[in-house]
Design a protein around this motif. Structure first.
Motif, PDB file in Angstrom:
ATOM      1  N   LEU A  21       0.819  -1.220   0.000  1.00 26.32           N
ATOM      2  CA  LEU A  21       0.000   0.000   0.000  1.00 26.32           C
ATOM      3  C   LEU A  21       0.851   1.268   0.000  1.00 26.32           C
ATOM      4  O   LEU A  21       0.667   2.151  -0.835  1.00 26.32           O
ATOM      5  CB  LEU A  21      -0.945  -0.018   1.208  1.00 26.32           C
ATOM      6  N   ASP A  22       1.797   1.359   0.944  1.00 23.72           N
ATOM      7  CA  ASP A  22       2.632   2.565   0.945  1.00 23.72           C
ATOM      8  C   ASP A  22       3.615   2.531  -0.230  1.00 23.72           C
ATOM      9  O   ASP A  22       4.138   3.568  -0.637  1.00 23.72           O
ATOM     10  CB  ASP A  22       3.393   2.684   2.268  1.00 23.72           C
ATOM     11  N   GLY A  23       3.859   1.322  -0.771  1.00 28.00           N
ATOM     12  CA  GLY A  23       4.773   1.207  -1.912  1.00 28.00           C
ATOM     13  C   GLY A  23       4.320   2.047  -3.083  1.00 28.00           C
ATOM     14  O   GLY A  23       5.122   2.739  -3.719  1.00 28.00           O
ATOM     15  N   PHE A  24       3.007   2.034  -3.372  1.00 27.65           N
ATOM     16  CA  PHE A  24       2.586   2.819  -4.542  1.00 27.65           C
ATOM     17  C   PHE A  24       2.605   4.298  -4.241  1.00 27.65           C
ATOM     18  O   PHE A  24       2.837   5.108  -5.117  1.00 27.65           O
ATOM     19  CB  PHE A  24       1.236   2.342  -5.093  1.00 27.65           C
ATOM     20  N   ALA A  92      12.794  11.175   6.515  1.00 24.03           N
ATOM     21  CA  ALA A  92      12.216  11.240   5.164  1.00 24.03           C
ATOM     22  C   ALA A  92      10.694  11.183   5.219  1.00 24.03           C
ATOM     23  O   ALA A  92       9.999  11.944   4.523  1.00 24.03           O
ATOM     24  CB  ALA A  92      12.757  10.088   4.310  1.00 24.03           C
ATOM     25  N   LEU A  93      10.148  10.293   6.062  1.00 23.03           N
ATOM     26  CA  LEU A  93       8.686  10.168   6.165  1.00 23.03           C
ATOM     27  C   LEU A  93       8.054  11.430   6.750  1.00 23.03           C
ATOM     28  O   LEU A  93       6.972  11.854   6.321  1.00 23.03           O
ATOM     29  CB  LEU A  93       8.326   8.955   7.031  1.00 23.03           C
ATOM     30  N   ILE A  94       8.749  12.046   7.727  1.00 22.52           N
ATOM     31  CA  ILE A  94       8.219  13.285   8.317  1.00 22.52           C
ATOM     32  C   ILE A  94       8.214  14.412   7.288  1.00 22.52           C
ATOM     33  O   ILE A  94       7.213  15.122   7.119  1.00 22.52           O
ATOM     34  CB  ILE A  94       9.048  13.682   9.557  1.00 22.52           C
ATOM     35  N   LEU A  95       9.341  14.594   6.581  1.00 26.03           N
ATOM     36  CA  LEU A  95       9.419  15.651   5.567  1.00 26.03           C
ATOM     37  C   LEU A  95       8.365  15.453   4.480  1.00 26.03           C
ATOM     38  O   LEU A  95       7.740  16.406   4.008  1.00 26.03           O
ATOM     39  CB  LEU A  95      10.820  15.670   4.937  1.00 26.03           C
ATOM     40  N   ARG A  96       8.174  14.198   4.090  1.00 31.08           N
ATOM     41  CA  ARG A  96       7.193  13.885   3.045  1.00 31.08           C
ATOM     42  C   ARG A  96       5.779  14.211   3.526  1.00 31.08           C
ATOM     43  O   ARG A  96       4.998  14.856   2.817  1.00 31.08           O
ATOM     44  CB  ARG A  96       7.333  12.407   2.697  1.00 31.08           C
ATOM     45  N   GLY A  97       5.453  13.778   4.748  1.00 27.74           N
ATOM     46  CA  GLY A  97       4.119  14.043   5.285  1.00 27.74           C
ATOM     47  C   GLY A  97       3.847  15.526   5.451  1.00 27.74           C
ATOM     48  O   GLY A  97       2.767  16.018   5.093  1.00 27.74           O
ATOM     49  N   VAL A  98       4.832  16.257   5.972  1.00 26.89           N
ATOM     50  CA  VAL A  98       4.681  17.708   6.147  1.00 26.89           C
ATOM     51  C   VAL A  98       4.482  18.386   4.789  1.00 26.89           C
ATOM     52  O   VAL A  98       3.673  19.309   4.645  1.00 26.89           O
ATOM     53  CB  VAL A  98       5.922  18.281   6.867  1.00 26.89           C
ATOM     54  N   SER A  99       5.197  17.912   3.790  1.00 24.75           N
ATOM     55  CA  SER A  99       5.118  18.525   2.455  1.00 24.75           C
ATOM     56  C   SER A  99       3.738  18.355   1.833  1.00 24.75           C
ATOM     57  O   SER A  99       3.228  19.272   1.174  1.00 24.75           O
ATOM     58  CB  SER A  99       6.176  17.909   1.528  1.00 24.75           C
ATOM     59  N   PHE A 100       3.131  17.170   2.020  1.00 21.90           N
ATOM     60  CA  PHE A 100       1.778  16.972   1.494  1.00 21.90           C
ATOM     61  C   PHE A 100       0.804  17.987   2.095  1.00 21.90           C
ATOM     62  O   PHE A 100      -0.130  18.435   1.432  1.00 21.90           O
ATOM     63  CB  PHE A 100       1.286  15.553   1.823  1.00 21.90           C
ATOM     64  N   GLU A 101       1.021  18.324   3.369  1.00 24.63           N
ATOM     65  CA  GLU A 101       0.090  19.210   4.056  1.00 24.63           C
ATOM     66  C   GLU A 101       0.351  20.690   3.758  1.00 24.63           C
ATOM     67  O   GLU A 101      -0.570  21.508   3.763  1.00 24.63           O
ATOM     68  CB  GLU A 101       0.177  18.981   5.579  1.00 24.63           C
ATOM     69  N   TYR A 102       1.631  21.054   3.511  1.00 23.67           N
ATOM     70  CA  TYR A 102       1.982  22.478   3.453  1.00 23.67           C
ATOM     71  C   TYR A 102       2.220  23.023   2.041  1.00 23.67           C
ATOM     72  O   TYR A 102       2.222  24.228   1.848  1.00 23.67           O
ATOM     73  CB  TYR A 102       3.230  22.743   4.307  1.00 23.67           C
ATOM     74  N   ARG A 103       2.466  22.158   1.035  1.00 22.58           N
ATOM     75  CA  ARG A 103       2.827  22.691  -0.285  1.00 22.58           C
ATOM     76  C   ARG A 103       1.674  23.486  -0.920  1.00 22.58           C
ATOM     77  O   ARG A 103       1.879  24.342  -1.764  1.00 22.58           O
ATOM     78  CB  ARG A 103       3.300  21.582  -1.232  1.00 22.58           C
ATOM     79  N   PRO A 126      12.908   5.972   1.823  1.00 26.17           N
ATOM     80  CA  PRO A 126      12.350   4.838   2.572  1.00 26.17           C
ATOM     81  C   PRO A 126      12.403   3.497   1.831  1.00 26.17           C
ATOM     82  O   PRO A 126      12.924   2.521   2.389  1.00 26.17           O
ATOM     83  CB  PRO A 126      10.920   5.292   2.885  1.00 26.17           C
ATOM     84  N   PRO A 127      11.885   3.387   0.584  1.00 23.16           N
ATOM     85  CA  PRO A 127      11.956   2.065  -0.051  1.00 23.16           C
ATOM     86  C   PRO A 127      13.387   1.598  -0.299  1.00 23.16           C
ATOM     87  O   PRO A 127      13.691   0.400  -0.194  1.00 23.16           O
ATOM     88  CB  PRO A 127      11.186   2.254  -1.371  1.00 23.16           C
ATOM     89  N   LEU A 128      14.295   2.551  -0.616  1.00 25.36           N
ATOM     90  CA  LEU A 128      15.694   2.180  -0.839  1.00 25.36           C
ATOM     91  C   LEU A 128      16.306   1.585   0.439  1.00 25.36           C
ATOM     92  O   LEU A 128      16.913   0.498   0.410  1.00 25.36           O
ATOM     93  CB  LEU A 128      16.487   3.417  -1.279  1.00 25.36           C
ATOM     94  N   GLY A 168      19.214  -5.311  -3.073  1.00 23.20           N
ATOM     95  CA  GLY A 168      17.874  -5.369  -2.476  1.00 23.20           C
ATOM     96  C   GLY A 168      17.236  -3.993  -2.403  1.00 23.20           C
ATOM     97  O   GLY A 168      16.042  -3.836  -2.676  1.00 23.20           O
ATOM     98  N   GLY A 169      18.034  -2.982  -2.042  1.00 26.28           N
ATOM     99  CA  GLY A 169      17.514  -1.613  -1.992  1.00 26.28           C
ATOM    100  C   GLY A 169      17.092  -1.120  -3.360  1.00 26.28           C
ATOM    101  O   GLY A 169      16.028  -0.503  -3.509  1.00 26.28           O
ATOM    102  N   LEU A 170      17.915  -1.401  -4.380  1.00 29.76           N
ATOM    103  CA  LEU A 170      17.588  -0.964  -5.740  1.00 29.76           C
ATOM    104  C   LEU A 170      16.337  -1.669  -6.254  1.00 29.76           C
ATOM    105  O   LEU A 170      15.472  -1.053  -6.904  1.00 29.76           O
ATOM    106  CB  LEU A 170      18.783  -1.247  -6.668  1.00 29.76           C
ATOM    107  N   ALA A 171      16.219  -2.978  -5.941  1.00 27.43           N
ATOM    108  CA  ALA A 171      15.035  -3.733  -6.386  1.00 27.43           C
ATOM    109  C   ALA A 171      13.766  -3.167  -5.754  1.00 27.43           C
ATOM    110  O   ALA A 171      12.744  -2.988  -6.436  1.00 27.43           O
ATOM    111  CB  ALA A 171      15.200  -5.209  -6.026  1.00 27.43           C
TER     112      ALA A 171
END
Length: 344
Positions: A21-24, A92-103, A126-128, A168-171
């Motif tokens: 789910l979070d992957g997409f 990374a997750l915090i910056l991403r979440g804040v950005s969705f709310e503030y951009r 995160p996925p890497l 594994g990170g690249l995959a």
């Protein structure tokens, strides 16, 4: 089945739910500079995951809580060993979440540009790093038991950045990127849909090659495992699902392509958990030092209580998430974005 074994695979199921789910949404965030020609395009892309991205991260919290309660030794050793990597993921997750709310606050082009950068890098890291961490778990880590109980990780962040870990990170990075592109195609119309499909086709070829290399390397590392045929079967299902997803995307069947990518992610993680079994952290110093499921587990009473809680609460969580996806199931177009956003 022992409760310890049951909870090992329940934790695996929670993590599979998280990465599917979070992957997409990671992939959607990564697609921003490739598909977003202007701010209206970028708003369309972000709005595809707007109602669900924070709900998807629930699975990571549930998985972390389950590991903490069911396997406290695993939780403690993994968090001390992956300390820096997990800190980077959290930032990374915090910056991403804040950005969705503030951009969308409309403070000018530079304001929007900075938050778009945070969304992109907050979706890449995160996925890497998760891929690096899970590959190292499957490969074995330098851990030793301590005299007073528990296990000690005798490595550093550089220890994790070995060739298999990086593969594994690249995959994981590539499969979530492709997963996100297919989701954008599934949720949009017109030129955005066509561009997402075309990019998913190109990225899908690279993903298949890198994914196949990772799965073959994983199988070669566990040829003497009692679970080898289950690992091979899970890897084969993942490979077939990934190729099927690529063909479905090529033919414009985004729904089937999304399902195929989800199955591929699920079975790659299943192969990793089968490679771990019956340990949660194999030691590459001496197999006798490995942390077994039994050695890492909480008391039977704790596991029994957790099982009853899971039986009553998980159906509610799954039902609520399914309802959310149903409510926000319609495709999104540029016409749905207010005209004034083009100025930012």
């Amino acid at each position: 089945m022992e409760l310890t074994t049951l909870w090992f695979f329940i934790v695996g199921a929670f993590l599979i739910g998280y990465f599917v789910l979070d992957g997409f949404d990671f992939g959607v965030g990564m697609s921003l500079p490739f598909l977003g020609k202007d701010n209206t395009d970028r708003r369309v892309i972000i709005n595809t995951i707007g109602p669900v991205w924070d709900l998807n991260e629930t699975w990571l919290i549930v998985a972390g809580a389950a590991i903490f309660a069911a396997f406290p030794e695993w939780y403690a050793t993994m968090f001390s060993g992956f300390y820096l990597a997990l800190l980077l993921i959290l930032v990374a997750l915090i910056l991403r979440g804040v950005s969705f709310e503030y951009r969308h606050q409309g403070k000018g082009k530079n304001w929007t540009k900075w938050f778009d950068q945070f969304i992109f890098w907050g979706s890449v890291l995160p996925p890497l790093l998760w891929g690096v961490a899970f590959a190292n778990l499957a490969q074995g880590m330098p851990i030793v038991p301590m005299e007073r109980g528990g296990w000690l990780f005798e490595g550093t962040l550089l220890t994790l950045l070995n060739p298999y870990g990086l593969l594994g990170g690249l995959a994981m990075l590539l499969i979530t990127f492709t997963h996100g592109l297919v989701f954008v195609a599934l949720k949009t119309t017109g030129e955005m849909r066509d561009n997402a499909r075309a990019l998913a086709t190109k990225a899908g070829i690279v993903t298949i090659v890198v994914g196949a290399a990772f799965l073959i390397w994983t199988i070669m590392q566990h040829l003497d495992s009692d679970m080898i045929w289950l690992i091979v079967t899970a890897s084969a299902v993942a490979a077939v699902a990934l190729i099927t997803a690529w063909v479905a995307n090529l033919r414009g069947r985004e729904g089937w392509a999304f399902t195929g990518n989800a199955i591929a992610i699920a079975f790659v993680l299943l192969a990793i958990f089968l490679a771990l079994f019956p340990n949660v952290m194999p030691s590459n110093i001496d197999p006798a030092f490995s942390m077994s499921i039994e050695g890492a587990a909480s008391s039977p009473k704790t596991l029994e209580l957790m099982t009853w809680v899971a039986v009553f609460t998980m159906p509610l969580v799954i039902a609520y998430q399914a309802w959310t996806y149903w409510v926000f199931r319609r495709r999104i177009s540029r016409d749905a974005i207010p005209a004034e956003t083009a100025a930012h």
